[in-house]
Write a protein that holds these residues in place. Sequence first.
Motif, PDB file in Angstrom:
ATOM      1  N   LEU A 151      65.622 -11.959  62.971  1.00 47.74           N
ATOM      2  CA  LEU A 151      65.099 -13.313  62.832  1.00 47.74           C
ATOM      3  C   LEU A 151      64.698 -13.879  64.194  1.00 47.74           C
ATOM      4  N   LEU A 152      65.532 -13.649  65.189  1.00 45.64           N
ATOM      5  CA  LEU A 152      65.235 -14.122  66.538  1.00 45.64           C
ATOM      6  C   LEU A 152      63.954 -13.502  67.067  1.00 45.64           C
ATOM      7  N   ASP A 153      63.777 -12.209  66.846  1.00 45.21           N
ATOM      8  CA  ASP A 153      62.552 -11.533  67.297  1.00 45.21           C
ATOM      9  C   ASP A 153      61.311 -12.157  66.672  1.00 45.21           C
ATOM     10  N   LYS A 154      61.374 -12.445  65.370  1.00 47.14           N
ATOM     11  CA  LYS A 154      60.231 -13.056  64.685  1.00 47.14           C
ATOM     12  C   LYS A 154      59.935 -14.451  65.222  1.00 47.14           C
ATOM     13  N   ARG A 155      60.977 -15.242  65.410  1.00 47.16           N
ATOM     14  CA  ARG A 155      60.769 -16.610  65.900  1.00 47.16           C
ATOM     15  C   ARG A 155      60.289 -16.627  67.341  1.00 47.16           C
ATOM     16  N   LEU A 156      60.830 -15.726  68.154  1.00 44.51           N
ATOM     17  CA  LEU A 156      60.371 -15.652  69.543  1.00 44.51           C
ATOM     18  C   LEU A 156      58.901 -15.262  69.607  1.00 44.51           C
ATOM     19  N   CYS A 157      58.520 -14.298  68.799  1.00 46.80           N
ATOM     20  CA  CYS A 157      57.128 -13.853  68.766  1.00 46.80           C
ATOM     21  C   CYS A 157      56.217 -15.017  68.368  1.00 46.80           C
ATOM     22  N   ALA A 158      56.587 -15.753  67.329  1.00 50.87           N
ATOM     23  CA  ALA A 158      55.780 -16.887  66.882  1.00 50.87           C
ATOM     24  C   ALA A 158      55.739 -17.988  67.934  1.00 50.87           C
ATOM     25  N   ALA A 159      56.877 -18.238  68.578  1.00 57.85           N
ATOM     26  CA  ALA A 159      56.926 -19.285  69.602  1.00 57.85           C
ATOM     27  C   ALA A 159      56.060 -18.913  70.800  1.00 57.85           C
ATOM     28  N   ILE A 160      56.132 -17.669  71.209  1.00 61.02           N
ATOM     29  CA  ILE A 160      55.319 -17.218  72.344  1.00 61.02           C
ATOM     30  C   ILE A 160      53.839 -17.296  72.001  1.00 61.02           C
ATOM     31  N   LYS A 161      53.479 -16.884  70.798  1.00 54.00           N
ATOM     32  CA  LYS A 161      52.074 -16.966  70.379  1.00 54.00           C
ATOM     33  C   LYS A 161      51.595 -18.414  70.342  1.00 54.00           C
ATOM     34  N   SER A 162      52.467 -19.320  69.894  1.00 58.75           N
ATOM     35  CA  SER A 162      52.053 -20.729  69.836  1.00 58.75           C
ATOM     36  C   SER A 162      51.845 -21.296  71.232  1.00 58.75           C
ATOM     37  N   VAL A 163      52.687 -20.902  72.166  1.00 56.40           N
ATOM     38  CA  VAL A 163      52.512 -21.367  73.546  1.00 56.40           C
ATOM     39  C   VAL A 163      51.242 -20.772  74.135  1.00 56.40           C
ATOM     40  N   GLU A 164      51.031 -19.482  73.916  1.00 54.21           N
ATOM     41  CA  GLU A 164      49.837 -18.818  74.443  1.00 54.21           C
ATOM     42  C   GLU A 164      48.554 -19.369  73.827  1.00 54.21           C
ATOM     43  N   SER A 165      48.618 -19.784  72.565  1.00 53.15           N
ATOM     44  CA  SER A 165      47.415 -20.274  71.892  1.00 53.15           C
ATOM     45  C   SER A 165      47.035 -21.678  72.333  1.00 53.15           C
ATOM     46  N   GLY A 166      47.928 -22.365  73.008  1.00 50.02           N
ATOM     47  CA  GLY A 166      47.628 -23.702  73.485  1.00 50.02           C
ATOM     48  C   GLY A 166      47.919 -24.804  72.487  1.00 50.02           C
ATOM     49  N   VAL A 167      48.734 -24.531  71.485  1.00 55.82           N
ATOM     50  CA  VAL A 167      49.063 -25.544  70.484  1.00 55.82           C
ATOM     51  C   VAL A 167      49.610 -26.794  71.152  1.00 55.82           C
ATOM     52  N   PHE A 168      50.512 -26.621  72.083  1.00 55.30           N
ATOM     53  CA  PHE A 168      51.128 -27.777  72.718  1.00 55.30           C
ATOM     54  C   PHE A 168      50.174 -28.449  73.697  1.00 55.30           C
ATOM     55  N   ASP A 169      49.261 -27.692  74.298  1.00 58.18           N
ATOM     56  CA  ASP A 169      48.245 -28.291  75.160  1.00 58.18           C
ATOM     57  C   ASP A 169      47.347 -29.206  74.345  1.00 58.18           C
ATOM     58  N   VAL A 170      46.928 -28.732  73.176  1.00 54.36           N
ATOM     59  CA  VAL A 170      46.074 -29.531  72.296  1.00 54.36           C
ATOM     60  C   VAL A 170      46.810 -30.797  71.862  1.00 54.36           C
TER      61      VAL A 170
END
Length: 111
Positions: free
Chosen positions: A80-99
């Motif tokens: 579960l941690l691996d899945k959430r970390l992967c999603a969190a990293i992708k969201s940061v890389e995609s710029g979700v929080f920048d937007v």
Amino acid sequence: MGETVEKIGFSTKYKSVGELFNTEILPIIDAISRLGVAADGFASAANAVSHINITEQHQIKELLELVFDIRRSAEDLQCLLDKRLCAAIKSVESGVFDVKNIKEAVESEEK
């Protein structure tokens, strides 16, 4: 970018990366750590009981079964941690929080 946001939708409900990690990631890491401490304690207890001459073997087996059950639970949490970390990293890389930050800044300037 919209498609990426939909795939990692859970991250869009958080205001910052810190909030995302504090809510989704750190509790799992804490649980895995606590399970490790518990498993270590049960393994130590099994070892201590095994050195007593009049022990019953089923007690040692029960303690070791607890250790193995804890290990399986920790493995599930790790997945579960691996899945959430992967999603969190992708969201940061995609710029979700920048937007989000840009949108909030524009909205606050308009007010």
